[in-house]
Design an enzyme around this catalytic site. Structure first.
Site, short mmCIF file in Angstrom:
data_model
loop_
_atom_site.label_atom_id
_atom_site.label_comp_id
_atom_site.label_asym_id
_atom_site.label_seq_id
_atom_site.Cartn_x
_atom_site.Cartn_y
_atom_site.Cartn_z
N TRP A 357 20.19 -8.34 29.42
CA TRP A 357 21.30 -8.20 30.37
C TRP A 357 21.39 -6.77 30.91
O TRP A 357 22.04 -6.52 31.91
CB TRP A 357 22.64 -8.63 29.73
N GLU A 488 27.79 -5.88 19.17
CA GLU A 488 27.05 -6.72 18.23
C GLU A 488 27.42 -6.42 16.78
O GLU A 488 26.82 -6.97 15.87
CB GLU A 488 25.55 -6.55 18.45
N LYS A 601 30.01 -1.08 18.26
CA LYS A 601 28.70 -0.53 18.60
C LYS A 601 28.68 0.07 20.01
O LYS A 601 28.11 1.11 20.26
CB LYS A 601 27.65 -1.64 18.49
N GLN A 602 29.27 -0.65 20.94
CA GLN A 602 29.19 -0.23 22.36
C GLN A 602 30.37 -0.83 23.10
O GLN A 602 31.03 -1.74 22.59
CB GLN A 602 27.88 -0.70 22.96
#
Ligand code: BGC
Length: 772
Positions: A357, A488, A601-602
């Site tokens: 993505w 994630e 994580k992000q």
């Protein structure tokens, strides 16, 4: 973090040999031209630390996966862009002794990746065990003009002796991927043909049967004059070489010009591969190294003219941003709609060179703004061509009626990721693909794309979302259960706000797109309705019902969107309280501990706020940013850029700059200790976004560009170019003002510091910074 590279505005330079960083340098100094690419391996033998890598775009191998416990719906393979024939190889013997920097004393060493002109140069003086000293200067490039060709100028000068040099230029296709799951070689032998000063190897990929022909031809000069050498050809399995000896006097330079071609059956009929390789090589030798190099420099100058970002007053930042732009342009040229952008591009094996993505969510804006619209369009068409496979992929998981789930990782449209929590659950990727269509159209004005390709993709994705939600009687709303958001570090959560938001956004946009095509091209609309077997009333009715009745996780008291229903049940600790030795979490903590922790994580909720910013007032954005950022460990390279843009939006210029620096020099400074695996190509586009959308405050709203720039305090000025709906703008921001030059033949209406402005054709507007 390692800072062994010299700061220079146009080049990456390694002064002095750093053998323990060699694999990092091999990634950083990589070359590519969209069609092929390679790590900065040495031409001559090297027994030290190295990861060899040559890659040919689109040529892949479906490596059988390794998973602990098989689950229905898993794909059988993980596609890998292969490590292909080593075409740079030149073995050197100095009076019988092999030149190998690992076995020699390196008296001086310099390596330069010249980004302005697109070449790599390495110069060194080596003293061999015998005491003989040679000076070597090698320069090479992968041509962006003749994109199947690479050329090397390899010069050797004996410094303290006269004697015989033995040179063996070779092509070795007997190559293995370092990440081969079963230690298997992926190439089969087809043919090898070595002649005196040329040679060809054709190798075939197992299972996928791609043929790649790699050929070499060489010319030798001594003291500037071409000499004829009596070369002995050699053929082995998947290998050819030609060996010749030259007698040299102390101080006399020998130069070997090696021209190589990589031609694949993706672009040529198998039976014509040798013949076409020969033609390409004859033409390269005919042009000669210097002319090819000049053409290369001119072609790169044209690329820089379109895509450069200039920063005055901060050479470190300048080098960082140029490195990112250079690598992006080396990776994807947009000439071939079958190709895409792997997270490591042509710089390493990790991620298999496949599509994530990342392309739609991070890379598209860069190509939209800096290249011909066709380049970005081809990224979209790539997904259109995979629509049928996305429908089949959804069918495997039990969806019906043309619902499409695009893969998390793919090379040919098939899913090749094997972790159930990502393969089946990280479905937000579908939304990014829909959003890319919207982005492309608003950016280029090319709304014919909907009727031609876009609508079918949108309908497939919308059908998926409409089936993926379910009605919760308890909530009296639609919910989306068992998903993984962009973060994630938690899986199988319910009602991930980002996924639910992009799902209903897709449904809304698809309804608008249907109306648009119906009103602008009724015949095509009818044709598409039939082709897609779309029951307009029933299906769009369901979509509207989902839009109107979707549940979104929120916390009213905190005034924030919830990453997922259970997020506040987690122990609410902050990153600042984590002991330094626990970081990065993904290397130090068990997976179980990570999943149950609050650490992100992000960007996840913030990714949604970034995409749909106009829906939220500044206070809402601030509350969410202030809540989530302190819980975010940014362990994906895709994370800092989104935070840089939001920090800039919120007026936190210092944090915005800090986040920018983290992406801009991620690989140059080996910030995450993993550049040896390859460079973080897709997050490089995020660096560009940090400057243009973060510092430049560029947005597209109501079909117009908006700029709200600020300048980082250490910079004197910065400037960037933007294409937008047929316009070409050059934006320069100094401490005092913002100058926008309209380089197009038509006037443009835009907004600077929230004020509407018109800039006439071929003229400039200058606007003073607003005092806050
Ligand atoms: C990120 C994903 C990304 C992938 C490839 C992962 O670490 O979490 O969002 O798609 O890397 O770049």
């Amino acid at each position: 973090m390692k800072q062994y590279l010299t700061v220079d505005e146009w080049s990456i330079i390694e002064e002095g040999f750093h053998p323990h960083y060699n694999q990092i340098s091999e990634s950083v100094f990589s070359l590519g031209n969209g069609r092929m690419g390679q790590r900065a391996n040495f031409e001559e033998a090297f027994t030290g630390e190295t990861l060899q890598g040559n890659y040919v775009a689109g040529v892949y191998y479906p490596d059988k996966t390794r998973v602990g416990w098989w689950k229905n719906g898993y794909p059988e393979y993980f596609a890998k862009v292969l490590n292909a024939a080593n075409w740079i190889g030149i073995d050197v013997k100095v009076a019988g002794e092999t030149l190998d920097l690992n076995q020699s004393e390196v008296l001086d060493f310099r390596r330069e990746l010249n980004m302005r002109e697109g070449w790599l140069e390495r110069t060194f003086t080596a003293q061999l065990a015998s005491g003989k000293q040679v000076r070597v200067a090698s320069k090479r490039f992968t041509s962006i003009v003749d994109d199947e060709v690479g050329a090397i100028r390899y010069s050797i000068t004996p410094l303290n002796f006269s004697g015989t040099l033995t040179l063996t230029p070779y092509v070795d296709a007997d190559i293995m991927n370092a990440d081969s799951n079963y230690d298997e070689k992926f190439w089969n032998e087809v043919l090898q043909d070595a002649q005196a000063n040329e040679g060809y190897v054709i190798a075939e990929t197992k299972k996928t049967f791609f043929h790649v022909c790699t050929g070499q031809k060489f010319v030798v000069t001594q003291n500037g004059q071409e000499i004829q050498v009596d070369a002995t050809p050699e053929e082995r399995t998947k290998f050819i070489a030609s060996t010749f000896k030259v007698a040299v006097q102390e101080g006399q330079e020998i130069v070997l010009y090696k021209y190589a071609a990589n031609i694949s059956s993706e672009n040529h009929p198998k039976e014509a591969l040798i013949e076409n390789t020969k033609k390409v090589l004859v033409s390269a030798v005919g042009k000669g190294f210097e002319q090819m190099l000049q053409e290369q420099a001119a072609a790169w100058a044209a690329k820089w003219e379109e895509s450069d970002i200039m920063i005055e007053g901060d050479a470190t930042a300048q080098q960082g941003i140029r490195f990112n732009i250079f690598q992006l342009n080396q990776t994807y040229t947009g000439e071939d709609e079958r190709l895409n952008i792997g997270p490591k591009g042509f710089t390493g094996e990790k991620y298999g060179g496949t599509t994530y993505w990342d392309t739609e969510a991070y890379c598209l804006p860069f190509y939209l703004a800096t290249a011909d619209p066709q380049v970005a369009r081809n990224l979209l068409v790539y997904r259109y061509k995979h629509l049928q496979k996305a429908i089949e992929n959804a069918e495997k998981l039990g969806f019906t009626g043309g619902a499409a789930l695009y893969p998390m990782v793919t090379i040919n449209g098939e899913e090749c990721h094997n972790e159930w929590e990502i393969t089946f659950e990280e479905i937000h990727r579908n939304g990014a693909i829909a959003h890319a269509i919207y982005d492309y159209i608003r950016y280029t004005g090319d709304d014919s794309y909907l009727a031609e390709y876009g609508l079918e993709v949108l309908v497939g994705i919308s059908r998926f979302w409409a089936q993926r939600v379910n009605w919760s009687a308890a909530k009296n709303q639609y919910v989306m259960l068992g998903v993984t958001g962009p973060n994630e570090y938690e899986n199988n959560v319910n009602n991930n706000w980002y996924t639910s938001t992009i799902a209903t956004w897709t449904l809304e946009y698809t309804l608008k797109a249907l109306q648009h095509v119906q009103s602008t091209d009724a015949a095509r609309y009818q044709e598409l309705v039939q082709k897609m077997n779309l029951n307009v009333e029933e299906e769009t009715g369901k979509w509207q019902h989902v839009i109107d009745n979707m549940y979104y996780a929120e916390d009213q008291e905190l005034g924030i969107f919830l990453q997922q229903d259970g997020f506040l049940d987690k122990e609410q600790t902050l990153v600042k309280d984590l002991p330094a030795e626990d970081r990065p979490l993904n290397q130090k903590w068990s997976w179980d501990r990570i999943l149950r922790s609050v650490f992100i994580k992000q960007a996840d909720v913030l990714q949604g706020i970034y995409l749909f910013e106009d829906r939220y007032d500044l206070d809402t954005i601030r509350r969410n940013y202030d809540f989530y950022e302190p819980r975010t460990v940014h362990e994906s390279s895709l994370s800092p850029c989104v935070h840089a843009i939001l920090a800039a939006k919120l007026g936190d210029e210092e944090r915005a700059y800090e986040f920018y620096l983290r992406t801009a020099r991620l690989d140059l400074d080996d910030y995450n200790n993993d550049t040896e695996d390859g460079c973080h190509i897709t997050s490089m586009a995020g660096t560009w976004m940090s400057v243009v959308q973060g510092f430049g405050g560029m947005r597209v709203r109501d079909n117009q560009l908006h700029f709200n720039p600020f300048i980082p305090s250490g910079w004197t000025s910065y400037s960037f170019k933007i294409r937008f709906c047929g316009h070409l703008l050059n934006i320069k921001v100094t401490k005092e003002s913002v100058t926008i030059e309209n380089q197009a033949e038509k006037a443009i209406k835009l907004n600077v510091f929230d004020q509407p402005q018109t800039i006439e054709a071929n003229s400039k507007g200058e606007f003073a910074h607003q005092l806050v």
